[in-house]
Design a protein around this motif. Structure first.
Motif, PDB file in Angstrom:
ATOM      1  N   ALA A  83      -8.583   0.170   1.812  1.00 38.00           N
ATOM      2  CA  ALA A  83      -9.542   0.130   0.710  1.00 38.00           C
ATOM      3  C   ALA A  83      -9.554  -1.244   0.050  1.00 38.00           C
ATOM      4  CB  ALA A  83      -9.204   1.205  -0.318  1.00 38.00           C
ATOM      5  N   ALA A  84      -8.386  -1.852  -0.076  1.00 35.41           N
ATOM      6  CA  ALA A  84      -8.301  -3.186  -0.676  1.00 35.41           C
ATOM      7  C   ALA A  84      -9.015  -4.222   0.189  1.00 35.41           C
ATOM      8  CB  ALA A  84      -6.844  -3.576  -0.878  1.00 35.41           C
ATOM      9  N   LYS A  85      -8.934  -4.068   1.505  1.00 34.95           N
ATOM     10  CA  LYS A  85      -9.634  -5.002   2.394  1.00 34.95           C
ATOM     11  C   LYS A  85     -11.150  -4.868   2.233  1.00 34.95           C
ATOM     12  CE  LYS A  85      -5.922  -5.237   5.845  1.00 34.95           C
ATOM     13  NZ  LYS A  85      -5.487  -4.853   7.211  1.00 34.95           N
ATOM     14  N   ILE A  86     -11.628  -3.640   2.091  1.00 36.50           N
ATOM     15  CA  ILE A  86     -13.065  -3.435   1.891  1.00 36.50           C
ATOM     16  C   ILE A  86     -13.516  -4.111   0.599  1.00 36.50           C
ATOM     17  CG2 ILE A  86     -14.816  -1.678   1.390  1.00 36.50           C
ATOM     18  CD1 ILE A  86     -13.234   0.201   3.235  1.00 36.50           C
ATOM     19  N   ALA A  87     -12.667  -4.062  -0.429  1.00 31.16           N
ATOM     20  CA  ALA A  87     -12.993  -4.660  -1.726  1.00 31.16           C
ATOM     21  C   ALA A  87     -12.636  -6.134  -1.792  1.00 31.16           C
ATOM     22  CB  ALA A  87     -12.280  -3.901  -2.834  1.00 31.16           C
ATOM     23  N   ASP A  88     -12.224  -6.714  -0.668  1.00 33.85           N
ATOM     24  CA  ASP A  88     -11.845  -8.136  -0.615  1.00 33.85           C
ATOM     25  C   ASP A  88     -10.688  -8.433  -1.575  1.00 33.85           C
ATOM     26  OD1 ASP A  88     -12.278 -10.726   0.539  1.00 33.85           O
ATOM     27  OD2 ASP A  88     -13.136 -11.378  -1.371  1.00 33.85           O
ATOM     28  N   ALA A  89      -9.785  -7.466  -1.701  1.00 34.54           N
ATOM     29  CA  ALA A  89      -8.658  -7.632  -2.616  1.00 34.54           C
ATOM     30  C   ALA A  89      -7.336  -7.809  -1.890  1.00 34.54           C
ATOM     31  CB  ALA A  89      -8.556  -6.421  -3.545  1.00 34.54           C
ATOM     32  N   ASP A  90      -7.292  -7.477  -0.609  1.00 35.42           N
ATOM     33  CA  ASP A  90      -6.030  -7.525   0.137  1.00 35.42           C
ATOM     34  C   ASP A  90      -5.446  -8.936   0.172  1.00 35.42           C
ATOM     35  OD1 ASP A  90      -4.085  -6.184   2.084  1.00 35.42           O
ATOM     36  OD2 ASP A  90      -4.850  -7.860   3.289  1.00 35.42           O
ATOM     37  N   GLY A  91      -6.321  -9.927   0.236  1.00 29.71           N
ATOM     38  CA  GLY A  91      -5.843 -11.306   0.335  1.00 29.71           C
ATOM     39  C   GLY A  91      -5.005 -11.738  -0.846  1.00 29.71           C
ATOM     40  N   PHE A  92      -5.548 -11.593  -2.046  1.00 23.96           N
ATOM     41  CA  PHE A  92      -4.779 -12.051  -3.212  1.00 23.96           C
ATOM     42  C   PHE A  92      -3.630 -11.103  -3.540  1.00 23.96           C
ATOM     43  CE2 PHE A  92      -7.756  -9.286  -5.582  1.00 23.96           C
ATOM     44  CZ  PHE A  92      -6.910  -8.700  -6.508  1.00 23.96           C
ATOM     45  N   ALA A 124      -2.996   9.382  -1.288  1.00 25.59           N
ATOM     46  CA  ALA A 124      -3.355   8.324  -0.336  1.00 25.59           C
ATOM     47  C   ALA A 124      -2.109   7.602   0.168  1.00 25.59           C
ATOM     48  CB  ALA A 124      -4.303   7.336  -0.993  1.00 25.59           C
ATOM     49  N   SER A 125      -2.119   7.264   1.454  1.00 29.14           N
ATOM     50  CA  SER A 125      -0.994   6.555   2.053  1.00 29.14           C
ATOM     51  C   SER A 125      -1.108   5.060   1.769  1.00 29.14           C
ATOM     52  CB  SER A 125      -0.980   6.779   3.567  1.00 29.14           C
ATOM     53  OG  SER A 125      -2.132   6.182   4.159  1.00 29.14           O
ATOM     54  N   ASP A 126      -0.036   4.333   2.023  1.00 24.93           N
ATOM     55  CA  ASP A 126      -0.059   2.883   1.830  1.00 24.93           C
ATOM     56  C   ASP A 126      -1.085   2.224   2.746  1.00 24.93           C
ATOM     57  OD1 ASP A 126       1.906   3.160  -0.050  1.00 24.93           O
ATOM     58  OD2 ASP A 126       3.558   2.622   1.297  1.00 24.93           O
ATOM     59  N   ALA A 127      -1.242   2.780   3.944  1.00 28.70           N
ATOM     60  CA  ALA A 127      -2.221   2.221   4.878  1.00 28.70           C
ATOM     61  C   ALA A 127      -3.645   2.414   4.363  1.00 28.70           C
ATOM     62  CB  ALA A 127      -2.064   2.876   6.255  1.00 28.70           C
ATOM     63  N   ASP A 128      -3.903   3.590   3.778  1.00 26.44           N
ATOM     64  CA  ASP A 128      -5.226   3.856   3.202  1.00 26.44           C
ATOM     65  C   ASP A 128      -5.511   2.900   2.047  1.00 26.44           C
ATOM     66  OD1 ASP A 128      -5.666   5.927   4.973  1.00 26.44           O
ATOM     67  OD2 ASP A 128      -4.849   7.451   3.613  1.00 26.44           O
ATOM     68  N   ILE A 129      -4.490   2.638   1.237  1.00 22.91           N
ATOM     69  CA  ILE A 129      -4.652   1.734   0.091  1.00 22.91           C
ATOM     70  C   ILE A 129      -4.973   0.325   0.571  1.00 22.91           C
ATOM     71  CG2 ILE A 129      -3.385   0.616  -1.789  1.00 22.91           C
ATOM     72  CD1 ILE A 129      -1.901   3.288  -2.143  1.00 22.91           C
ATOM     73  N   ALA A 130      -4.261  -0.128   1.569  1.00 19.49           N
ATOM     74  CA  ALA A 130      -4.509  -1.466   2.111  1.00 19.49           C
ATOM     75  C   ALA A 130      -5.908  -1.563   2.710  1.00 19.49           C
ATOM     76  CB  ALA A 130      -3.451  -1.808   3.151  1.00 19.49           C
ATOM     77  N   VAL A 184      -0.012  -2.341  -8.535  1.00 19.59           N
ATOM     78  CA  VAL A 184      -1.342  -2.492  -7.943  1.00 19.59           C
ATOM     79  C   VAL A 184      -1.656  -1.291  -7.064  1.00 19.59           C
ATOM     80  CG1 VAL A 184      -2.754  -3.885  -6.390  1.00 19.59           C
ATOM     81  CG2 VAL A 184      -1.236  -5.019  -8.019  1.00 19.59           C
ATOM     82  N   ALA A 185      -0.686  -0.891  -6.247  1.00 18.81           N
ATOM     83  CA  ALA A 185      -0.904   0.248  -5.342  1.00 18.81           C
ATOM     84  C   ALA A 185      -1.229   1.511  -6.118  1.00 18.81           C
ATOM     85  CB  ALA A 185       0.332   0.463  -4.470  1.00 18.81           C
ATOM     86  N   ASP A 186      -0.489   1.764  -7.209  1.00 14.35           N
ATOM     87  CA  ASP A 186      -0.731   2.970  -7.996  1.00 14.35           C
ATOM     88  C   ASP A 186      -2.070   2.905  -8.716  1.00 14.35           C
ATOM     89  OD1 ASP A 186       1.588   4.202  -7.206  1.00 14.35           O
ATOM     90  OD2 ASP A 186       2.768   3.493  -8.901  1.00 14.35           O
ATOM     91  N   ASN A 187      -2.525   1.712  -9.065  1.00 14.94           N
ATOM     92  CA  ASN A 187      -3.851   1.577  -9.670  1.00 14.94           C
ATOM     93  C   ASN A 187      -4.941   1.929  -8.664  1.00 14.94           C
ATOM     94  OD1 ASN A 187      -4.464   0.413 -12.542  1.00 14.94           O
ATOM     95  ND2 ASN A 187      -2.517  -0.517 -11.923  1.00 14.94           N
ATOM     96  N   ILE A 188      -4.795   1.483  -7.443  1.00 21.02           N
ATOM     97  CA  ILE A 188      -5.785   1.814  -6.416  1.00 21.02           C
ATOM     98  C   ILE A 188      -5.713   3.300  -6.080  1.00 21.02           C
ATOM     99  CG2 ILE A 188      -6.494   1.388  -4.023  1.00 21.02           C
ATOM    100  CD1 ILE A 188      -5.433  -1.459  -4.331  1.00 21.02           C
ATOM    101  N   ARG A 189      -4.509   3.845  -6.094  1.00 24.73           N
ATOM    102  CA  ARG A 189      -4.279   5.253  -5.758  1.00 24.73           C
ATOM    103  C   ARG A 189      -4.617   6.194  -6.926  1.00 24.73           C
ATOM    104  NH1 ARG A 189       0.835   4.724  -4.538  1.00 24.73           N
ATOM    105  NH2 ARG A 189       0.754   4.651  -2.265  1.00 24.73           N
TER     106      ARG A 189
END
Length: 587
Positions: free
Chosen positions: A457-466, A449-455, A438-443
């Motif tokens: 971005a996922a929060k903005i897309a409402d994806a961090d939860g799942f 991009a760092s892991d923090a940046d990925i997280a 998942v991380a590499d797909n976002i990246r």
């Protein structure tokens, strides 16, 4: 092709000229392989002379010391030949593998830089067949046939010289057969090349059928069309088999023809040699030596003829792969203008566009629009009216036929391609996920991009939860095309990927269609609060997506027929009124 039906010399010359750059890159492997081949060849050519000595000096004279001495030398040569054959095959086959991989990589890199219109016109199965099947045929040629062509050509020439040296009268009998074999193989080789091209085309059709079914396996299962899919495969397979039968008939005829002439020449030489021995013009050892050399010459002629025919067949099979690799993109990457800053203003100046696959149907007609920096604009209209076309032109997946698409006043065609891709993000209706985490797909578009940046971005897309609820979190492998996730989850990961690039322009083409209303609302709110304040263009059919955008553009039949805020359009646009009414009924 030449008038007499033979392959035109320039066609073979073109074939080898195309291969030369790739062969040159692996010339060390081929030089080592050919060097060991020459050693193997030397030992092979030495055996008949040693056998002559054994027969004339040992067996006929009853001298077993001579027999033992020369047989021991032959045994030593056999060991040398075995070792040299191993290294010959190793270097030549590894070289062929490397050349095949280099050609496949070259073609693949060329393909992925072609304009999107190219993929609209191409069949995925055909492209796959070219990369896998055609290159595989070429690799087989380089791995086995080309080395055989070189090996047996050298062997035939050397054996012919030694055969003439051993007995010129017998040599004259055998040599006249050579041109007959060459002429026959040339004519049949052209036939095989044409049949090989046909087989490769039929193979591509078969693969297209398989890929289409596998990609649409859910529809196949839901509509209970397994039998239809199997019948479609069988029909394509029957066509392929018919083409292969024609190829096999030609190949079998070539082999039987060369076998007949080559073995017949040896039989004729034995008869003439027996007459010469009876007249005391030739020794028994010389006849044995001559027959062995004649056998080498005939075997070499036969194998050269067969290998040459196979090379011609490979030429036909690989012609498509080189044509594909040599094709120039109609929208090449350019090192153009790189603006010092970007605000995100978009303008269409009299844009007219037709898709290459539908040249008679205008997708956009004299379209004019301007979107201010940071503005959130939605495009609405019936399916096929041109909304997605506008989105694709903004990201420069296509170029307009007439008019200009401008970014901050600059024609997109003048901007540096890499820079443009880094500043404009696009999320298509079908979210594409790759077989990685998942991380590499976002990246994917932002490799540093760092892991923090990925997280984030996922929060903005409402994806961090799942994502965090997954067993391995962001390290979870998404599977083939992301099928382990729902459509909504895939879309949110794709949105996170686009947001991570911090774009100046963000285009969402039905990118939230699979989200429920609450998730969509959270994503929209997060996008509005982005610090970079990108210009956002939304293509949607959902009323909830467009009601609170800064401006709504109504598209009909490739033209913008109305624009304004939601409430304004309800008052002045009958089409928009009808559109809203339909959406209220659906929602």
């Amino acid at each position: 092709m030449a008038a007499d039906g033979l392959p035109h010399p320039r066609s073979l010359a073109l074939f080898w000229r195309r291969l030369k750059p790739f062969l040159r890159q692996r010339q060390g492997m081929y030089f080592a392989g050919i060097s060991f081949d020459l050693l193997t060849l030397s030992t092979t050519l030495a055996y008949p002379q040693l056998i002559r000595i054994v027969v004339d000096r040992g067996i006929e004279q009853g001298d077993m010391d001579q027999v033992n001495y020369w047989v021991s030398i032959m045994a030593g040569l056999l060991i040398i030949q075995s070792v040299s054959t191993y290294f010959r095959n190793y270097f030549l086959e590894i070289g062929a593998e490397q050349v095949g991989a280099a050609i496949r990589g070259w073609v693949f890199r060329r393909i992925i830089h072609h304009e999107i219109a190219f993929f609209d016109e191409q069949n995925t199965g055909d492209l796959t067949a070219r990369l896998v099947g055609d290159v595989g045929q070429l690799r087989h040629t380089l791995q086995l046939l080309a080395p055989e062509l070189i090996h047996f050509a050298l062997m035939g020439l050397c054996a012919a010289g030694l055969m003439i040296y051993t007995s010129p009268p017998l040599a004259a009998v055998v040599i006249i057969i050579g041109p007959m074999i060459w002429l026959g193989s040339s004519r049949l080789g052209q036939f095989l090349r044409e049949r090989a091209t046909d087989v490769q085309s039929k193979t591509a059709l078969l693969m297209s059928s398989v890929i289409e079914v596998l990609n649409g396996i859910v529809a196949v299962r839901v509509y209970h069309q397994e039998a239809r899919a199997a019948n479609s495969y069988d029909a394509a397979a029957d066509v392929l088999i018919s083409a292969a039968k024609r190829q096999v008939r030609g190949h079998s005829l070539l082999r039987s023809f060369t076998e007949l002439l080559s073995e017949g020449a040896v039989v004729l030489a034995i008869f003439v040699g027996a007459v010469l021995i009876a007249n005391r013009s030739l020794t028994a050892g010389a006849l044995v030596t001559f027959i062995l050399y004649a056998t080498l010459v005939m075997r070499s002629s036969r194998n050269v003829a067969n290998a040459r025919a196979e090379v011609l067949r490979a030429q036909g099979a690989t012609q498509r792969i080189f044509e594909l690799g040599e094709r120039e993109s109609r929208m090449p990457y350019i090192e153009g203008l790189v603006p010092e800053r970007i605000a995100g203003e978009i303008e269409f100046d009299g844009v007219q566009f037709n898709y290459p696959t539908r040249p008679g149907l205008a997708a956009l007609q004299e379209t004019r629009l301007k979107i201010a920096p940071g503005e959130v604009v939605s495009l609405v209209g019936d399916s096929g009216c041109g909304k997605s076309t506008i989105a694709k032109l903004i990201v420069r997946l296509y170029d307009p036929d007439q008019g200009r698409v401008l970014l901050d006043g600059h024609d997109l065609r003048t901007l540096d391609t890499e820079w443009l891709r880094s500043r404009v993000s696009f999320v298509p209706p079908e979210a594409t996920l790759f077989s990685c985490s998942v991380a590499d797909n976002i990246r994917y578009g932002t490799p540093d991009a760092s892991d923090a940046d990925i997280a984030a971005a996922a929060k903005i897309a409402d994806a961090d939860g799942f994502i965090t609820e997954l067993t391995d979190g962001y390290a979870t492998e998404v599977g083939d095309s992301g099928r382990l996730f729902s459509s909504g989850q895939r879309q949110r990961i794709a949105i996170a990927r686009a947001v991570l690039r911090n774009p100046a322009v963000l285009i969402l083409d039905e990118a939230t269609a699979a989200l429920d209303s609450s998730a969509e609302a959270r994503v929209k709110e997060s996008l509005r609060e982005l610090p970079s304040k990108p210009t956002i263009v939304i293509v949607s059919h959902r009323l909830s997506t467009i009601v609170d955008t800064d401006r709504v553009l109504v598209v009909q039949a490739g033209a913008i027929v109305a624009e304004g805020k939601h409430q304004e359009l309800l008052k002045k646009s009958p089409f928009y009124q009808s559109f809203v009414s339909e959406q209220l009924v659906r929602e």
